[in-house]
Write a protein that holds these residues in place. Sequence first.
Motif, PDB file in Angstrom:
ATOM      1  N   PHE A 191       0.840  -1.206   0.000  1.00 52.61           N
ATOM      2  CA  PHE A 191       0.000   0.000   0.000  1.00 52.61           C
ATOM      3  C   PHE A 191       0.873   1.255   0.000  1.00 52.61           C
ATOM      4  O   PHE A 191       0.589   2.217  -0.719  1.00 52.61           O
ATOM      5  CB  PHE A 191      -0.913  -0.012   1.221  1.00 52.61           C
ATOM      6  CG  PHE A 191      -1.927   1.095   1.230  1.00 52.61           C
ATOM      7  CD1 PHE A 191      -3.172   0.930   0.647  1.00 52.61           C
ATOM      8  CD2 PHE A 191      -1.634   2.331   1.795  1.00 52.61           C
ATOM      9  CE1 PHE A 191      -4.100   1.960   0.638  1.00 52.61           C
ATOM     10  CE2 PHE A 191      -2.546   3.363   1.796  1.00 52.61           C
ATOM     11  CZ  PHE A 191      -3.786   3.174   1.213  1.00 52.61           C
ATOM     12  N   PHE A 192       1.945   1.253   0.813  1.00 53.91           N
ATOM     13  CA  PHE A 192       2.853   2.399   0.841  1.00 53.91           C
ATOM     14  C   PHE A 192       3.465   2.622  -0.544  1.00 53.91           C
ATOM     15  O   PHE A 192       3.548   3.762  -1.030  1.00 53.91           O
ATOM     16  CB  PHE A 192       3.978   2.167   1.851  1.00 53.91           C
ATOM     17  CG  PHE A 192       3.523   2.124   3.286  1.00 53.91           C
ATOM     18  CD1 PHE A 192       2.298   2.649   3.667  1.00 53.91           C
ATOM     19  CD2 PHE A 192       4.326   1.559   4.259  1.00 53.91           C
ATOM     20  CE1 PHE A 192       1.875   2.620   4.989  1.00 53.91           C
ATOM     21  CE2 PHE A 192       3.919   1.524   5.588  1.00 53.91           C
ATOM     22  CZ  PHE A 192       2.693   2.050   5.945  1.00 53.91           C
ATOM     23  N   GLU A 193       3.895   1.542  -1.167  1.00 50.03           N
ATOM     24  CA  GLU A 193       4.545   1.637  -2.471  1.00 50.03           C
ATOM     25  C   GLU A 193       3.598   2.216  -3.522  1.00 50.03           C
ATOM     26  O   GLU A 193       4.008   3.007  -4.379  1.00 50.03           O
ATOM     27  CB  GLU A 193       5.026   0.252  -2.904  1.00 50.03           C
ATOM     28  CG  GLU A 193       5.778   0.237  -4.217  1.00 50.03           C
ATOM     29  CD  GLU A 193       6.256  -1.153  -4.593  1.00 50.03           C
ATOM     30  OE1 GLU A 193       6.872  -1.296  -5.664  1.00 50.03           O
ATOM     31  OE2 GLU A 193       6.000  -2.103  -3.816  1.00 50.03           O
ATOM     32  N   ALA A 194       2.311   1.852  -3.422  1.00 44.11           N
ATOM     33  CA  ALA A 194       1.348   2.321  -4.418  1.00 44.11           C
ATOM     34  C   ALA A 194       0.992   3.793  -4.236  1.00 44.11           C
ATOM     35  O   ALA A 194       0.528   4.438  -5.190  1.00 44.11           O
ATOM     36  CB  ALA A 194       0.082   1.470  -4.345  1.00 44.11           C
ATOM     37  N   ASN A 195       1.194   4.345  -3.052  1.00 44.38           N
ATOM     38  CA  ASN A 195       0.706   5.706  -2.766  1.00 44.38           C
ATOM     39  C   ASN A 195       1.791   6.699  -2.382  1.00 44.38           C
ATOM     40  O   ASN A 195       1.483   7.890  -2.238  1.00 44.38           O
ATOM     41  CB  ASN A 195      -0.332   5.643  -1.640  1.00 44.38           C
ATOM     42  CG  ASN A 195      -1.615   4.965  -2.066  1.00 44.38           C
ATOM     43  OD1 ASN A 195      -2.462   5.563  -2.715  1.00 44.38           O
ATOM     44  ND2 ASN A 195      -1.758   3.692  -1.709  1.00 44.38           N
ATOM     45  N   ILE A 196       3.023   6.271  -2.211  1.00 39.84           N
ATOM     46  CA  ILE A 196       4.069   7.185  -1.775  1.00 39.84           C
ATOM     47  C   ILE A 196       4.322   8.271  -2.812  1.00 39.84           C
ATOM     48  O   ILE A 196       4.645   9.418  -2.478  1.00 39.84           O
ATOM     49  CB  ILE A 196       5.377   6.411  -1.468  1.00 39.84           C
ATOM     50  CG1 ILE A 196       6.359   7.300  -0.707  1.00 39.84           C
ATOM     51  CG2 ILE A 196       6.009   5.868  -2.752  1.00 39.84           C
ATOM     52  CD1 ILE A 196       5.960   7.556   0.705  1.00 39.84           C
ATOM     53  N   GLY A 197       4.117   7.948  -4.088  1.00 36.12           N
ATOM     54  CA  GLY A 197       4.331   8.943  -5.131  1.00 36.12           C
ATOM     55  C   GLY A 197       3.261  10.013  -5.140  1.00 36.12           C
ATOM     56  O   GLY A 197       3.531  11.182  -5.446  1.00 36.12           O
ATOM     57  N   LYS A 198       2.021   9.650  -4.799  1.00 38.10           N
ATOM     58  CA  LYS A 198       0.916  10.618  -4.830  1.00 38.10           C
ATOM     59  C   LYS A 198       0.920  11.515  -3.598  1.00 38.10           C
ATOM     60  O   LYS A 198       0.637  12.708  -3.677  1.00 38.10           O
ATOM     61  CB  LYS A 198      -0.423   9.879  -4.924  1.00 38.10           C
ATOM     62  CG  LYS A 198      -0.627   9.066  -6.193  1.00 38.10           C
ATOM     63  CD  LYS A 198      -2.009   8.459  -6.225  1.00 38.10           C
ATOM     64  CE  LYS A 198      -2.232   7.619  -7.481  1.00 38.10           C
ATOM     65  NZ  LYS A 198      -1.413   6.399  -7.506  1.00 38.10           N
TER      66      LYS A 198
END
Length: 811
Positions: A562-569
């Motif tokens: 989950f962190f990996e999917a949203n850290i960019g946003k």
Amino acid sequence: MLYLPAVLVLAVYLNTMFPGVPGGDAGELLAEACHGGTPHPPGYPLFTMSMGTVMSAKDLVGCPPAVLANALCCCMGATTTYLITVSTFLMASSLSPADGLVNECAACLSSLLFSFSPLVWEYSVGAEVFALNNLLVAFVLFYSVKVGLARSDAELVSSAYAGSFFCGLSLSNQHTSVLFIFVLAPWVALELVRRKRMTVRVFALLSACFILGLSPYLYLPYSSYDVKEGSWGDITTFEGFKRHVLREEYGTLKLAPRKLDDNSESSLRRLYIWFVDFSFQVTPVFAALSLLGISVANLGRQPSKLLSGGKTSHGGAWDDSWIDDDHEGTIKQSEASLHRRAVKKNKGGTSLKKSVKSKRAREGKPSSPKGAQEVRGSTIHVALSSTLSFYLLFWNFVLSNLPLANPMAYAVHSRFWMQPNLLLCMYGGIGTMWALKSFPRLSPRVTAAVTIFFLLYLRYPSADRSDASFNSAYGKAILDSIPESSLLLSHTDLDWNTVRYMRQCEGVKPGVVHLSVQLLPYPWFRRQVESGLYGEVAFPKILPNVSTGRYEEGNKVLLSRFFEANIGKYGDNMFVDMQAISDDDLQPGGLWRGFLLVPHGLVYRVKAIPPPPVSLLSLSETHPESKLEMENIPSGELMVQPKYKLGSWEFAANSVVNDGKYQTSLHFLTLGLEVGKQLQENPNVLLPHYLSCLSFSTSTLAEMVKERRKIVEEFGARGGGSGWGWMNFGGMGGGAGVGVIANNVDLPLSYPHQDMVKNAALSAIKYMQVCEVASNLAKSGSLDERGVEMTSEHNVERAREFVRISVSEFI
């Protein structure tokens, strides 16, 4: 007189109720009530609608929504008191009609002892489903008593209709009510058959009343039709409705979705623990009177030798003025009074028997002159005793699957003891009646008044929740520490429920995207995702081995993906509950599975790791942020023991606060030690950061050690045990369990206290050593001007004081 206990209870409850949202499920329940959502299984539709209605007046009244909800629960508790009083009086009067004063005082005493028992008191002054559950069970018992003691057919049938309605209504709030209904409903049907009143029409109306009572469940598909953020389930389908109402995701007929450990208590041991706790709740004397009352009622015995000529041994008269005309046949007159009136009217030579018969016919009563014998021979006490036995046996042998050795599990389990306690307190009133008549020199009024005064004197200080604002402060502190457009992941009920209430009901930080890690794996959660409730948040595919257990690999994979999917946003504006992270995996500096977790008050800020090689210096620069957020953590004033015991939500909230302080301290202690290993490479640059990290960890840990010492010294001697002697009955007792777990008074903390003390001593000693090194380097001229300036605020004497504080705990 019968209404006086309810008035007293309402006044006391309103003065001791929570000033904000209580702990536990209250935050979630109120949040769902505020936005018309669906709470966790089985949905609690009646409670949700009731709370939503009363909280809608928040702007009109001008107070927080939780205060209105808490006040409504206080009113429910007071109404329960009245119903217990009346029900007990009816039962006592059926056994001894002539002793009105004694029966009234015994009934008042029984209801007040129940209402002022620690467990009932606590769950009646906060917005939880248990106050409503007690009220509905009290209604079921009241109308069961009315059925059992009914003298007229009209009263019998009308009481059965009302009881059937409240049976359905009680099931729309708490499923454990079925343990009462399972016995009482067939008994009422048999009574109707025995009295020749069970017809097709009556059966149809009874069924209609029961179904009408279940009608609040229509709220669940209605509330689920429009998808709402954070709500449970998809109840728009029959399968979803069945799954939710039957609690299939928790385990139908189970308290929790888990199995008992092999070394958990036996069912007989649980029965014993319940009775020990009941003795604590209502005092051992009244507990003994409750057992006596069951015997007296079922055997039909009374100390008749103390009665003379139909008069009470205390010279009192039975006041039946409170009974309305529709119910006057229940216990309207003693048989002697009925005969006297018949004799007075018997002027035309009509037989006494015929006169009595005609009077009964005019009043709609049975024509049999054996009215009193019919009441005394009623099976009501067999039915109620069977109900009590069935509840206790089924609950402890089948439903309960939480280990009572765990304080929080014990507290959850004990909440379901209130229903059998209610019924047993009614029989305690009969036992008290028997005792008062056996000792005629005791004044009933004085005995009841002195007992309640003494009980309130002992219990009021520990029962008072008017200062328990910590849960509200806890949720607000988390929201205050994060920006408006942040993404916040909660893992525990404490974080999820309190924050959710603050956002949904009080409008704090509405722009924050708030998610529960516990809800992410459920298939029905995809419906919320597909409805676009969470904006640009990305939800990775749920893997087969998913878990939400803090220390399980499935949970770690779920979070890291989950962190990996949203850290960019979200960049640096993603935060996670500290209780979601397994601290065993944390590396020095907050490195965790490819991310950097920076302590940020009560949560971690999730950050991307700087490009390699990772600089310890860059990691140590997070110190100012963590120090600032540490200062914003709520005060720990409510840690005072033994008022908020181990197992209470206040204790849990304070534990998490201290965990946050402790984790932040360890974060900079381990980081400082790593920086120290490279100190020789560049002392002018690294030494100030080394000192800064150790100074922070040392001062914070030293304060925790001092706070622990203060708590133990102030409260340890008088609050360390959980004994249940008479003089200890002032405590609330609900936390760790009476006679089950030693509730030693200590600093609320999830980690071993000795580990905290050892780390405090280690940090202080290291800090003192580095201060000495810095002083020597400054004197020798090995530090440049900037290095001397940055290390000048750290001195050896201050460090030695920290060492003295920490090391003294080992002596």
